[in-house]
Design a protein around this motif. Structure first.
Motif, PDB file in Angstrom:
ATOM      1  N   SER A  63      55.309 -24.139 -45.046  1.00 37.76           N
ATOM      2  CA  SER A  63      55.750 -25.411 -44.361  1.00 37.76           C
ATOM      3  C   SER A  63      57.343 -25.382 -44.043  1.00 37.76           C
ATOM      4  CB  SER A  63      55.434 -26.660 -44.828  1.00 37.76           C
ATOM      5  OG  SER A  63      55.825 -27.809 -44.038  1.00 37.76           O
ATOM      6  N   VAL A  64      58.012 -25.248 -45.171  1.00 34.88           N
ATOM      7  CA  VAL A  64      59.650 -24.950 -45.000  1.00 34.88           C
ATOM      8  C   VAL A  64      59.824 -23.998 -44.227  1.00 34.88           C
ATOM      9  CG1 VAL A  64      61.580 -24.652 -46.589  1.00 34.88           C
ATOM     10  CG2 VAL A  64      60.007 -26.163 -47.321  1.00 34.88           C
ATOM     11  N   PHE A  65      59.358 -22.850 -44.459  1.00 32.86           N
ATOM     12  CA  PHE A  65      59.617 -21.622 -43.711  1.00 32.86           C
ATOM     13  C   PHE A  65      59.200 -21.917 -41.973  1.00 32.86           C
ATOM     14  CE2 PHE A  65      59.336 -18.563 -47.527  1.00 32.86           C
ATOM     15  CZ  PHE A  65      60.674 -18.807 -47.715  1.00 32.86           C
ATOM     16  N   SER A  66      58.240 -22.336 -41.846  1.00 39.71           N
ATOM     17  CA  SER A  66      57.868 -22.671 -40.510  1.00 39.71           C
ATOM     18  C   SER A  66      58.781 -23.714 -39.950  1.00 39.71           C
ATOM     19  CB  SER A  66      56.612 -23.231 -40.434  1.00 39.71           C
ATOM     20  OG  SER A  66      55.396 -22.566 -40.842  1.00 39.71           O
ATOM     21  N   GLY A  73      64.436 -21.027 -33.210  1.00 33.18           N
ATOM     22  CA  GLY A  73      63.692 -20.547 -31.900  1.00 33.18           C
ATOM     23  C   GLY A  73      64.003 -21.652 -30.742  1.00 33.18           C
ATOM     24  N   ASP A  74      63.137 -21.526 -29.684  1.00 36.11           N
ATOM     25  CA  ASP A  74      63.228 -22.335 -28.760  1.00 36.11           C
ATOM     26  C   ASP A  74      62.872 -23.647 -28.880  1.00 36.11           C
ATOM     27  OD1 ASP A  74      63.578 -23.689 -26.156  1.00 36.11           O
ATOM     28  OD2 ASP A  74      61.891 -22.227 -25.154  1.00 36.11           O
ATOM     29  N   PRO A  75      63.754 -24.782 -28.792  1.00 29.93           N
ATOM     30  CA  PRO A  75      63.265 -26.146 -29.180  1.00 29.93           C
ATOM     31  C   PRO A  75      61.973 -26.635 -28.458  1.00 29.93           C
ATOM     32  CG  PRO A  75      65.688 -26.090 -28.920  1.00 29.93           C
ATOM     33  CD  PRO A  75      64.957 -24.649 -28.434  1.00 29.93           C
ATOM     34  N   ALA A  76      61.804 -26.041 -27.233  1.00 31.84           N
ATOM     35  CA  ALA A  76      60.670 -26.504 -26.488  1.00 31.84           C
ATOM     36  C   ALA A  76      59.353 -25.922 -27.076  1.00 31.84           C
ATOM     37  CB  ALA A  76      61.103 -26.055 -24.941  1.00 31.84           C
ATOM     38  N   ASP A  77      59.614 -24.873 -27.694  1.00 32.00           N
ATOM     39  CA  ASP A  77      58.402 -24.270 -28.332  1.00 32.00           C
ATOM     40  C   ASP A  77      58.019 -24.953 -29.925  1.00 32.00           C
ATOM     41  OD1 ASP A  77      56.073 -22.767 -29.171  1.00 32.00           O
ATOM     42  OD2 ASP A  77      57.397 -20.773 -29.297  1.00 32.00           O
ATOM     43  N   LYS A  78      56.948 -25.813 -29.549  1.00 32.59           N
ATOM     44  CA  LYS A  78      56.640 -26.716 -30.860  1.00 32.59           C
ATOM     45  C   LYS A  78      55.553 -26.046 -31.938  1.00 32.59           C
ATOM     46  CE  LYS A  78      57.327 -30.885 -28.047  1.00 32.59           C
ATOM     47  NZ  LYS A  78      57.015 -32.068 -27.338  1.00 32.59           N
ATOM     48  N   GLY A  79      55.356 -24.880 -31.470  1.00 37.67           N
ATOM     49  CA  GLY A  79      54.377 -24.219 -32.214  1.00 37.67           C
ATOM     50  C   GLY A  79      54.635 -23.995 -33.796  1.00 37.67           C
ATOM     51  N   ASN A  80      55.998 -23.652 -34.018  1.00 36.05           N
ATOM     52  CA  ASN A  80      56.110 -23.456 -35.618  1.00 36.05           C
ATOM     53  C   ASN A  80      56.136 -25.131 -36.288  1.00 36.05           C
ATOM     54  OD1 ASN A  80      56.403 -20.844 -36.386  1.00 36.05           O
ATOM     55  ND2 ASN A  80      58.183 -20.594 -34.954  1.00 36.05           N
ATOM     56  N   LEU A  81      56.629 -25.947 -35.167  1.00 35.12           N
ATOM     57  CA  LEU A  81      56.598 -27.311 -35.904  1.00 35.12           C
ATOM     58  C   LEU A  81      55.365 -28.016 -36.299  1.00 35.12           C
ATOM     59  CD1 LEU A  81      59.070 -29.312 -36.263  1.00 35.12           C
ATOM     60  CD2 LEU A  81      58.771 -30.134 -33.913  1.00 35.12           C
ATOM     61  N   TYR A  82      54.543 -27.662 -35.399  1.00 37.93           N
ATOM     62  CA  TYR A  82      53.075 -28.145 -35.715  1.00 37.93           C
ATOM     63  C   TYR A  82      52.679 -27.122 -36.893  1.00 37.93           C
ATOM     64  CZ  TYR A  82      52.159 -31.007 -31.268  1.00 37.93           C
ATOM     65  OH  TYR A  82      52.134 -31.843 -30.518  1.00 37.93           O
ATOM     66  N   LEU A  83      52.980 -26.047 -36.846  1.00 40.00           N
ATOM     67  CA  LEU A  83      52.623 -25.222 -38.131  1.00 40.00           C
ATOM     68  C   LEU A  83      53.052 -26.022 -39.512  1.00 40.00           C
ATOM     69  CD1 LEU A  83      50.864 -22.931 -38.641  1.00 40.00           C
ATOM     70  CD2 LEU A  83      52.836 -21.364 -38.496  1.00 40.00           C
ATOM     71  N   ALA A  84      54.274 -26.366 -39.327  1.00 38.01           N
ATOM     72  CA  ALA A  84      54.911 -26.625 -40.563  1.00 38.01           C
ATOM     73  C   ALA A  84      54.089 -28.174 -40.833  1.00 38.01           C
ATOM     74  CB  ALA A  84      56.260 -27.324 -40.298  1.00 38.01           C
ATOM     75  N   LEU A  85      53.761 -28.848 -40.117  1.00 38.93           N
ATOM     76  CA  LEU A  85      53.040 -30.208 -40.338  1.00 38.93           C
ATOM     77  C   LEU A  85      51.620 -29.897 -40.982  1.00 38.93           C
ATOM     78  CD1 LEU A  85      54.464 -32.075 -37.587  1.00 38.93           C
ATOM     79  CD2 LEU A  85      54.609 -32.766 -39.637  1.00 38.93           C
ATOM     80  N   ALA A  86      51.081 -28.752 -40.315  1.00 40.67           N
ATOM     81  CA  ALA A  86      49.495 -28.803 -40.721  1.00 40.67           C
ATOM     82  C   ALA A  86      49.338 -27.918 -42.044  1.00 40.67           C
ATOM     83  CB  ALA A  86      49.029 -27.477 -39.464  1.00 40.67           C
ATOM     84  N   PHE A  87      50.438 -27.177 -42.459  1.00 39.57           N
ATOM     85  CA  PHE A  87      50.236 -26.590 -43.846  1.00 39.57           C
ATOM     86  C   PHE A  87      50.039 -27.864 -44.846  1.00 39.57           C
ATOM     87  CE2 PHE A  87      51.915 -22.655 -42.399  1.00 39.57           C
ATOM     88  CZ  PHE A  87      50.909 -21.651 -43.159  1.00 39.57           C
TER      89      PHE A  87
END
Length: 243
Positions: A63-66, A73-87
């Motif tokens: 989660s920390v690495f995500s 990355g691009d602030p508009a791309d929330k994929g890694n943000l959702y991944l950080a929360l999903a872990f």
């Protein structure tokens, strides 16, 4: 946060040619950890529940690495943000399972208890604070207050390790209640932040805006939610029944 309890199964083993009789799995693990020779002695000393606890830590670290990848990355791309929360919910699953497995196999130890607390600190203390930073709580005062939140979790876990034996337990060895809110309840904060992300309330759109903008006291008022949660974790008088 799961409670590890010691069992009283007698075990015998031979270490470096010397016979040892162990009163419990804790004694066996202690001898294995003190070995100065032997391949993978640390790995052999771990119980099944300890490996499950390691998976809790894995989820927190990922989660920390995500969160870091989102910041790069691009602030508009929330994929890694959702991944950080999903872990983080997966971390809770492993945190729940390690205690169940320890009681089922009647194998637990002080090392397991320490592993459990360290993994919980990463998954339910540091990782949520990193997500909050990603969402936009990035002023110097935000950082100080988020640090206090993590330190509250650290202190709460240390107190648990010291006082756990004094809390009433049932026949299976499970504690009757928690002193203060257990640190996995920070998943409530994670759910709140996931809602913000889904609504686009991040970065310049963080709910509550910014107070004292442009000054040394610039702060996002929503960080107070983390401080309140930290205080609840450290509470001595608040007893939360353990399910």
């Amino acid at each position: 946060m799961s409670k590890r309890t010691s069992s009283s199964n007698g075990v015998a083993a031979n270490t470096k040619g010397t016979s040892h009789t162990f009163e419990s799995p804790y004694d066996k693990q202690k001898v294995l950890l003190e070995l100065t020779t032997g391949h993978f002695s640390l790995v052999r000393a771990l119980h099944m529940a300890d490996y499950i606890t390691e998976m809790n830590g894995f989820c927190g670290i990922m989660s920390v690495f995500s969160s870091l990848r989102y910041c790069l990355g691009d602030p508009a791309d929330k994929g890694n943000l959702y991944l950080a929360l999903a872990f983080l919910p997966f971390g809770l699953f492993f945190d729940f399972m390690d205690g169940r497995v320890a009681r089922w196999r009647k194998k637990s130890s002080m090392m397991g208890q320490e592993l459990d607390s360290l993994a919980d600190l990463i998954s339910f203390g540091l990782a949520p604070a990193c997500v909050a930073f990603c969402l936009g709580l990035r002023t110097p005062l935000d950082h100080v207050l988020l640090t206090i939140f993590v330190l509250c979790g650290l202190t709460r876990l240390a107190r648990f390790n010291v006082t756990a034996a004094n809390i009433p337990h049932d026949a299976s060895g499970k504690a009757s209640y928690f002193e203060g809110t257990p640190i996995p309840t920070t998943l409530g904060l994670d759910a709140m932040m996931a809602f913000w992300v889904s609504k686009g309330w991040i970065l310049d759109q963080v709910p509550g805006g910014v107070w004292f903008q442009g000054t040394a006291l610039e702060v996002h008022p929503v960080v107070a939610i983390f401080i309140v949660h930290g205080c609840l974790m450290c509470s001595k008088s608040l007893h939360v029944p353990k399910p």
